[in-house]
Motif scaffolding. Structure first.
Motif, PDB file in Angstrom:
ATOM      1  N   ASN A  35      -2.359  -2.849   9.888  1.00  0.00           N
ATOM      2  CA  ASN A  35      -2.576  -4.219   9.432  1.00  0.00           C
ATOM      3  C   ASN A  35      -4.048  -4.474   9.128  1.00  0.00           C
ATOM      4  O   ASN A  35      -4.383  -5.161   8.155  1.00  0.00           O
ATOM      5  N   VAL A  36      -4.930  -3.925   9.957  1.00  0.00           N
ATOM      6  CA  VAL A  36      -6.362  -4.099   9.705  1.00  0.00           C
ATOM      7  C   VAL A  36      -6.760  -3.436   8.390  1.00  0.00           C
ATOM      8  O   VAL A  36      -7.507  -4.002   7.584  1.00  0.00           O
TER       9      VAL A  36
ATOM     10  N   LYS B  80      -4.814  -2.789   5.804  1.00  0.00           N
ATOM     11  CA  LYS B  80      -4.253  -3.536   4.692  1.00  0.00           C
ATOM     12  C   LYS B  80      -5.068  -4.781   4.389  1.00  0.00           C
ATOM     13  O   LYS B  80      -5.285  -5.142   3.235  1.00  0.00           O
ATOM     14  N   GLN B  81      -5.514  -5.461   5.449  1.00  0.00           N
ATOM     15  CA  GLN B  81      -6.312  -6.660   5.240  1.00  0.00           C
ATOM     16  C   GLN B  81      -7.653  -6.328   4.584  1.00  0.00           C
ATOM     17  O   GLN B  81      -8.122  -7.071   3.707  1.00  0.00           O
ATOM     18  N   ARG B  82      -8.248  -5.222   4.987  1.00  0.00           N
ATOM     19  CA  ARG B  82      -9.508  -4.815   4.382  1.00  0.00           C
ATOM     20  C   ARG B  82      -9.325  -4.490   2.911  1.00  0.00           C
ATOM     21  O   ARG B  82     -10.146  -4.879   2.071  1.00  0.00           O
TER      22      ARG B  82
ATOM     23  N   LYS C  14      -6.986  -5.607   0.997  1.00  0.00           N
ATOM     24  CA  LYS C  14      -6.646  -6.834   0.284  1.00  0.00           C
ATOM     25  C   LYS C  14      -7.893  -7.621  -0.073  1.00  0.00           C
ATOM     26  O   LYS C  14      -8.020  -8.155  -1.179  1.00  0.00           O
ATOM     27  N   LEU C  15      -8.836  -7.678   0.880  1.00  0.00           N
ATOM     28  CA  LEU C  15     -10.087  -8.377   0.603  1.00  0.00           C
ATOM     29  C   LEU C  15     -10.921  -7.634  -0.433  1.00  0.00           C
ATOM     30  O   LEU C  15     -11.599  -8.258  -1.261  1.00  0.00           O
TER      31      LEU C  15
ATOM     32  N   SER D 163      -9.156  -8.084  -3.958  1.00  0.00           N
ATOM     33  CA  SER D 163      -8.718  -9.423  -4.327  1.00  0.00           C
ATOM     34  C   SER D 163      -9.250  -9.801  -5.708  1.00  0.00           C
ATOM     35  O   SER D 163     -10.410  -9.547  -6.046  1.00  0.00           O
TER      36      SER D 163
END
Length: 339
Positions: free
Chosen positions: A193-194, A196-198, A200-201, A204
């Motif tokens: 999850n970490v 994926k979030q990185r 995504k940012l 973006s």
């Protein structure tokens, strides 16, 4: 009279069982292993091996052959994975009492311990696993797949299950980690999850990545304490990384700046040019490296002091008088990787 009567003595019941005597605790994994055969079970014979310390189990499908030669070959394969044990505990089956098996034990320096006849509790560690194995395979009666698939599923589940004696799973005891299974798909994946979030940012669409091309007019942030302006005009020179640039600010001087410290501009002629402070500057020509004069001379000059023209002749602002702050040393630009 009863103890002296031969007929009475021959009809005696079994004596009371003695107090349970546990095996000595193994100091390392696979130091002592317990082996036994299970079957015929669902048309197959199985060789079961259990590590005494970690309770790690190996179950091999022997088919319908349980000869001493095949038993030795299977054990040799297992020992090649985990190492040769010091002790091996078995019952008195013909495979384990054969000359071939005895020679195999002798050649590998394994002390063979055989249990008492008709006393399976002596080898209770592997006997208990035999019952668990057969009951779980019977419970998979209506599951799809052949016997080998069911055996693999059982072993994966067994290795991740907490053992009553160790209060840990055999996988944790033997390998130092829990084996990944389909059950992990229901658990939150923190690391995933970490990441994926990185990503995504980083990808973006709302985040604009500024890029500069060769020859672009750029203003760079000026961090010198003596500077009176926040920005200094320059020209794109080269790119050192995804976000790092070299900027030519004139007078053979180069600044390295992050993309967040640069802006495009069409007003280079109106903005101030490079001043004399050498902070964060890299000479383009190594022969023009700033060198110090004699030890008592507080001047910072460029090139050969004897050939340098006076400040009034070339009117270069970078030949300032400044007080020496550092000892005399040879100054060289850093070697940087080019991407």
């Amino acid at each position: 009279m009863v103890r002296q009567c031969q007929g009475c003595q021959m009809q005696q019941k079994m004596p009371e069982k003695v107090q349970l005597h546990p095996w000595e605790n193994a100091r390392s994994n696979f130091e002592r292993v317990h082996v036994d055969f299970v079957g015929p079970f669902q048309g197959h014979m199985f060789l079961v091996i259990v590590c005494a310390r970690s309770k790690w189990a190996e179950i091999e499908d022997m088919g319908n052959c349980t000869s001493a030669e095949k038993t030795v070959n299977v054990l040799r394969t297992i020992f090649s994975r985990y190492g040769i044990p010091k002790q091996l505990v078995s019952d008195n089956g013909v495979q384990f009492t054969s000359d071939l098996f005895a020679q195999f034990m002798k050649n590998n320096g394994i002390f063979h311990i055989r249990t008492a006849v008709a006393k399976p509790s002596t080898n209770g560690l592997v006997e208990r696993l035999n019952g668990t194995f057969k009951s779980r395979i019977r419970a998979m009666k209506f599951d799809k797949g052949d016997l080998n698939l069911k055996l693999a599923n059982f072993l994966l589940t067994y290795h991740n299950s907490v053992h009553q004696s160790t209060q840990k799973s055999s996988a944790m005891m033997f390998m130092g980690r829990i084996l990944r299974s389909k059950l992990d798909l229901l658990k939150p994946d923190t690391d995933g999850n970490v990441e994926k979030q990185r990503m995504k940012l980083a990808t973006s669409e709302s985040r604009n990545f500024r890029e500069f091309k060769e020859g672009d007019s750029i203003i760079a942030r000026d961090y010198r304490p003596t500077s009176t302006e926040k920005w200094l005009s320059g020209t794109f020179l080269s790119r050192e990384g995804p976000l790092m640039y070299k900027i030519d600010i004139g007078n053979n001087q180069v600044w390295r700046r992050h993309v967040d410290q640069l802006r495009k501009s069409e007003m280079n002629n109106e903005l101030p040019r490079r001043e004399s402070s050498p902070l964060n500057m890299i000479p383009l020509n190594l022969s023009e490296m700033p060198v110090m004069t004699e030890r008592n001379d507080p001047l910072l000059v460029t090139g050969n002091p004897e050939k340098m023209p006076s400040l009034n002749e070339n009117k270069r602002s970078d030949q300032m008088l400044m007080e020496r702050r550092y000892p005399l040393r040879e100054r060289k630009p850093p070697n940087r990787f080019s991407y």
